[in-house]
Design an enzyme around this catalytic site. Structure first.
Site, short mmCIF file in Angstrom:
data_model
loop_
_atom_site.label_atom_id
_atom_site.label_comp_id
_atom_site.label_asym_id
_atom_site.label_seq_id
_atom_site.Cartn_x
_atom_site.Cartn_y
_atom_site.Cartn_z
N TRP A 88 43.79 38.04 41.11
CA TRP A 88 45.14 38.56 41.39
C TRP A 88 45.19 39.23 42.76
O TRP A 88 46.26 39.53 43.28
CB TRP A 88 45.62 39.50 40.28
CG TRP A 88 44.91 40.82 40.17
CD1 TRP A 88 43.61 41.01 39.81
CD2 TRP A 88 45.43 42.14 40.40
NE1 TRP A 88 43.30 42.35 39.81
CE2 TRP A 88 44.39 43.07 40.16
CE3 TRP A 88 46.68 42.63 40.79
CZ2 TRP A 88 44.56 44.46 40.31
CZ3 TRP A 88 46.84 44.01 40.92
CH2 TRP A 88 45.79 44.90 40.69
N ASP A 89 44.03 39.44 43.37
CA ASP A 89 43.95 39.98 44.71
C ASP A 89 44.87 39.22 45.68
O ASP A 89 45.47 39.80 46.57
CB ASP A 89 42.53 39.85 45.26
CG ASP A 89 41.47 40.50 44.38
OD1 ASP A 89 41.70 40.60 43.17
OD2 ASP A 89 40.42 40.87 44.92
N GLU A 103 39.72 49.19 35.80
CA GLU A 103 38.82 48.53 34.84
C GLU A 103 37.82 49.49 34.21
O GLU A 103 36.97 49.07 33.44
CB GLU A 103 38.10 47.36 35.53
CG GLU A 103 39.05 46.21 35.85
CD GLU A 103 38.42 45.15 36.75
OE1 GLU A 103 37.50 45.51 37.53
OE2 GLU A 103 38.85 43.99 36.68
N LYS A 158 38.89 53.70 38.55
CA LYS A 158 38.20 52.83 39.51
C LYS A 158 39.10 52.50 40.69
O LYS A 158 38.68 52.49 41.83
CB LYS A 158 37.78 51.54 38.79
CG LYS A 158 36.96 50.58 39.62
CD LYS A 158 36.67 49.31 38.80
CE LYS A 158 35.87 48.30 39.58
NZ LYS A 158 35.89 46.98 38.90
N GLN A 159 40.34 52.17 40.39
CA GLN A 159 41.28 51.83 41.44
C GLN A 159 42.68 52.15 40.94
O GLN A 159 42.88 52.32 39.74
CB GLN A 159 41.17 50.36 41.81
CG GLN A 159 41.69 49.40 40.73
CD GLN A 159 41.52 47.94 41.12
OE1 GLN A 159 40.54 47.32 40.79
NE2 GLN A 159 42.49 47.42 41.85
#
Lengths: 771, 771
Positions: free
Chosen positions: A357-358, A488, A600-601
């Site tokens: 999906w990046d 994640e 994480k992000q």
């Protein structure tokens, strides 16, 4: 401590001094590519020290058997991996009978690597004292041609410094290569012919199972000595080697030019690969190294002219952003809708699948603004072409009626990743694909894509969300249970706010587009209804779900919760976490990570970033202040989004800190893994953090709008964007922002909310709103 | 439709008629074992059809490299697997030059298998017409001796029916065996010697890595013809084969007796394995088949005398319970504290690790009641011996200070399973190990185990729970985040009620025992404090956690919730689920299972079962009525607990339905996987569902109490229990319950709450309370 051996330089990546510890790291950092192929910065000559060999051809992959401990229904049978392709760069070198190998030399002096990003070439030079005491100076220059994208060129210069020397070069091709990440020691390549004739050599090899046919080719000559050809040509089962011998006087330089590369069956008939290779070699031989390099410089100059970002007064930041832009362009040039942007590009094997999906969430904005809009359209079309496979994928997980779930990782549209918590549950990826359609239309104004292709994708995605949400009698709302969000470090959670929000948005957007297409593109509408078998009652059901979606919320803090139960965690901020525990993904067991509050992000903040127009500044600030302190940024995709939000909140220092982290992630090896390859897709996030972050660029009601800020460390910065075929250059100094328009039409934009009319003839400046 | 080819019989498992489709299934069902070794019911003679070969030696395992897709910190390096050991049963048979192979015979008539559970032997007989038209009648009888537990005995009888025949037997040993579940095609065995001398043969082989040394041995003779010895002895690298030839007249029977088995380095010095084997053979040869069988019958008779359960009027139920009791005794006899009870016993490879929480939660009650209490003590001691490894295991997951987490699956105390949601999160196993200590003391009255060994284990476990719980500011309670409960169809949930309840109980029980040991066993106390470095403040912290543990609860339904958020699920009962969707673990992808309300095995109800004295009947009923309808019983451990609870709630029909399911799980192959082996540990649950379920046996305040009920399908049932060295026989008819006491001491019990004093001389009857 992060890595810091790369010399700051505005246009080049430079390493000085030979350190065996850095070899694998530099092999990643100095990688070169031209969109069609790419390779790690492996040495041409033999190297017996630790090295990670890799040369990759775009779109050539292999379905390696999946390795799992415990099989779960729905797992894919295979894991697509990027294949290390036959080696064309190798040149064995011996001097007075001794092999040149930097691992065995008694001294290596003046070692230098330079990746010249402005001109698109890579050079390595050194003075080595060999075990036989011969001292040689070597300079090896290499590039992959943008103009002849099947061609790579090497100029290998050697000068004996302390005695006359008998120099033997053995340039070779070798298909006896392996993948570092091979699961089962499978053989990936079948070599079908090894040919050597008239100073040229060809190895035809095809990948097993996927049947990509390739021809790896070479032609070399000693251009310093009358273009001397080979004395011997030796073929073995998987290798062909040519031998060149030259007596070289002390102080004299011998230069071997090696042309090589790949022709592949994606672009040629399989039985004409050698012929195609001969044609490339013929063209290249006529042009020669100097002319080919001149063309390379010119082609890169065109790319830079559109996509460069300048930063004045901060060499490391300047180097960082150019490194990112350079690698993005090395990886993907947008000319082929069969290709996409792998997270490691041509720099490593990991994340073997090409597409995540990046692409939609991070790369499309970069390509939209720095290339013709067809490039972004190609990226969208890649997903349209895979719609049928996404529907099959959803069926495997129990969905029906045309619901589509795009894969987490794919090469050809099929899912090829097998952690249940990711493959089955990280479903927000579907939303990013829908958002990219909206984003593309918003930016380019090309609505035609939606009736032509986009709407079918949207319908599949809306159907998925409608089925995936379920009704909670306890909450009297629709809930989405058992998901993994962008963060994640949480698995199988209920009501991830980002996922729920995106799901609702997808349905609403799809319904809007259905109405619009029905209204304005009736033929397309009828065709789509026919293909998708859409009926009216379906969209009512979707609306019911969207209108009654549940969002976890904390009344006290007035923030949306990342997921149900987030506040039950021990809310200790990253600052208060012992540094010895970082990065937690290397120090902690998975269960400990999962029950921790660490992010994480960007997750909730990713949603606020995508949909910022629906939240007021105070709301964004509250969420940023709550979530950022728990964020460990252990995904390469994390700092950029936070940098953009920090800039929006006028926290320029914080934005700058996060910018450095994103732009120099690989150069400074923040995550201690650069040996494995570079983080290509997150590089687009770096671009965003300047253009959308500091520049504050948005598209609002068909107009470009800017809210420029500048970090105190910078004197000025500039970037260019292509907006609907108008080229606008923006330069921000400490005092003002200057806009220059190319072309011959007027254009109105907004800066700090104020309307500015730009005309091509004169630049317009606006004083900074933030001091 | 479940499998139904097993003929109902009170004492035997019988198959009639040859169906190749059933071969693998019957290989499991007709398995034999003697605690020290065991084997699937593979044919002696060659069989070219589908078969799953397996012969296993207790405690011999191999650490196979772990196979995982994505490595997580904390995963074990290896996965312990039960190893298929060298084959000693094989006898190649040829008649008039043609190999006997049931897969190639033109007709197989009168095929019958019988596993005689009463006497402990397995027989197979048939009449086969071979491709060369010779018709032979065969009867092969086999048992693994309980008295000489390194010995197996085969009597192979063959009668040519339609012509005289030249019969050649080639009994052999073969160490060229494989495991079906091998991850990497590793070689597991190293064969070091293949010896044949004087009619005896020996293969010495040791397992790689674990270095278990074994000698597989045999000696055969034609006992029908003067005990004729072999004509030829042939050794090859991994095999030794003896040849016996006999001319046999039509209608005459030739009988080969084969003695064989294993001597292993667990019991002998490695260099004396052949000698030990020779001693076994010497003893066995003197005794001969008939005497050995007589001893076998006698030994099994002793086992049955204590552990038999009779059921009158329901042959299938009777066969089911005896099948379960028989296999439990074949698997584990309790004489060796180094051994434990693997979920597949000696009947297959899957769940290769020996020990799960099944031992504590299901098997210990069976062994406590049907054996001397030392057997259960041995099982407890197994965990005590592994305490250090459990502390190491907890350290790997970030715990400290002597906290212990017992492994989910183990051979030697180390964890050897690698699904994060199980290995790292299914931590309730720790509670089962503590509960077993309590249960052992409660049943046997042997308090001495606690100061001697148990308390150290309890301290490690209490420390774990104290660290694993965390404080929720939102709830102002201690929570346990990110766990998997007994219901493995939920992963990474928060506040699994069962886990939280057990955690609190573990702490409370540990604190009680600490006080008790301090008071009554001061020397032990001091020793334990010394070893564990326990300090006062620790136990205060534990108490704080226990006193403030959070339990999810639904006020409306007045039930504890399986976990946070359970009521957000779509609560469609199993009854309303389309049958085509069952079993869901074969039909649904993992995410779909996880977000469904379906329960694999008792979870909240497991807690109510263990701690029933803390809940009133109405409370138990509410929970049963809420949870059972969502339970799919796709774990073999599920129906028994539900059957016990249903009996307690006086729902005898429901209890009976669940009883049949547990007792005939393998015989009728409910879960369609019996080919892979039997569900040994759940067989103990079957025993519990009669004794604790229908019999309603409990220990309350040091007394045995009964609340007997009887299913309408049964005329009567009876069982025996050993309670603190008193043997009590209980027989329940439709009208009354009769108690008979063995020995010479009085004993008081309760029946339906009424005190009964039993004396050894006369039986006491009590009318049934439930009609």
């Amino acid at each position: 401590m992060n890595q810091d051996y790369i010399i700051p330089n505005e246009w080049s990546i430079i390493e000085v001094g030979f350190d065996k510890e850095n070899v694998k790291s530099s092999e990643s950092l100095f990688s070169i590519g031209n969109g069609a192929m790419g390779q790690r910065a492996n040495f041409e000559e033999q190297y017996s020290g630790p090295t990670f060999q890799g040369s990759y051809v775009a779109g050539v992959y292999y379905p390696d058997k999946t390795r799992v401990g415990w099989w779960k229904n729905g797992y894919p049978e295979y894991f697509a991996k990027v294949l290390n392709a036959p080696n064309w760069i190798g040149i064995d070198v011996s001097v007075n009978g001794e092999a040149l190998d930097l691992n065995t030399c008694s001294a290596v002096e003046e070692f230098k690597r330079e990746l010249n990003m402005k001109e698109g070439w890579y050079r390595r030079s050194f003075i080595a004292t060999m075990p036989n005491s011969v001292k040689v100076s070597v300079k090896a220059t290499r590039f992959l041609s943008l103009d002849l994208d099947e061609l790579g060129v090497i100029k290998f210069e050697l000068t004996p410094l302390n005695e006359n020397a008998d120099v033997v070069f053995k340039p070779y091709l070798d298909s006896g290569i392996t993948n570092e990440d091979s699961n089962w020691d499978d053989k990936f390549w079948n070599t079908t012919s090894v040919v050597s004739e008239g100073g040229q050599a060809f190895i035809e090899a095809h990948t097993m199972k996927t049947h990509f046919d390739t021809c790896t080719f070479m032609e070399a000559s000693i251009i310093s000595h009358n273009n001397k050809g080979p004395e011997q040509e030796n073929c073995t089962e998987l290798r062909v080697e040519h031998q060149y011998r030259q007596e070289v006087k002390k102080g004299e330089t011998v230069i071997l030019q090696k042309l090589g590369g790949y022709t592949v069956s994606r672009n040629h008939k399989s039985d004409q690969l050698i012929q195609a290779a001969k044609e490339v070699l013929a063209k290249a031989s006529v042009l020669g190294f100097d002319k080919l390099l001149e063309m390379q410089v010119s082609s890169w100059s065109k790319i830079w002219d559109m996509s460069d970002i300048t930063i004045e007064g901060d060499v490391k930041a300047q180097q960082g952003i150019r490194f990112n832009i350079f690698h993005l362009n090395q990886t993907y040039l947008g000319t082929d809708s069969r290709l996409n942007i792998g997270p490691k590009g041509f720099t490593g094997e990991k994340y073997g699948g090409s597409t995540y999906w990046d692409t939609e969430a991070y790369c499309i904005p970069f390509y939209m603004a720095t290339k013709d809009h067809k490039v972004a359209r190609n990226l969208l079309q890649y997903r349209y072409n895979h719609l049928e496979k996404a529907i099959e994928n959803a069926q495997k997980l129990g969905f029906s009626g045309g619901a589509a779930l795009y894969p987490m990782v794919t090469m050809n549209g099929e899912e090829c990743h097998n952690e249940w918590e990711i493959t089955f549950e990280e479903i927000h990826r579907n939303g990013a694909i829908a958002f990219a359609i909206y984003n593309y239309y918003r930016y380019t104004g090309d609505y035609g894509y939606i009736p032509e292709m986009g709407l079918e994708v949207l319908i599949g995605i809306a159907r998925f969300w409608n089925q995936r949400a379920s009704y909670s009698n306890a909450k009297k709302k629709y809930v989405i249970l058992g998901v993994t969000g962008p963060n994640e470090y949480e698995n199988n959670v209920n009501n991830n706010w980002y996922t729920n929000y995106l799901a609702r948005w997808c349905i609403q957007f799809t319904l809007e587009q259905l109405a619009k297409v029905k209204d304005g593109y009736r033929a397309d509408y009828d065709r789509i209804v026919g293909i998708t078998k859409l009926n009216e009652s379906e969209s009512e059901a979707w609306l019911e779900v969207a209108d009654n979606m549940y969002f976890p919320y904390d009344e006290e803090r007035k923030i949306f919760l990342q997921q149900d139960g987030f506040l039950d965690k021990e809310l200790i901020t990253v600052e208060d976490l012992d540094k010895s525990q970082r990065p937690i993904n290397q120090k902690w067991s998975w269960d400990r990570i999962l029950r921790s509050p660490y992010i994480k992000q960007a997750d909730t903040l990713q949603g606020l970033y995508l949909f910022e127009d629906r939240f007021d500044l105070k709301e964004i600030q509250r969420h940023f202040d709550f979530y950022e302190p728990f964020t460990v940024h252990e995904s390469s995709l994390s700092p950029c989004v936070h940098s953009i939000l920090a800039a929006k909140l006028d926290r320029v220092n914080k934005a700058y800190e996060l910018y450095l982290r994103t732009s120099r992630l690989d150069l400074d090896d923040y995550n201690k893994e650069v040996e494995e390859g570079l983080h290509i897709t997150s590089m687009a996030g770096t671009w965003m953090s300047i253009v959308e972050g500091f520049g504050g660029m948005r598209v609002i009601e068909d107009k470009l709008c800017f809210t420029p800020r500048i970090p105190k460390e910078w004197e000025a910065y500039s970037f260019k964007v292509n907006f609907r075929n108008r080229i606008l250059k923006v330069r921000v100094t400490k005092e003002e922002t200057n806009f220059e328009l190319e072309g011959n039409q007027e254009m109105s934009i907004r800066c700090y909310g104020k309307r500015l009319v730009l005309s091509p003839t004169k630049s317009v400046s606006e004083s900074n709103a933030f001091a």
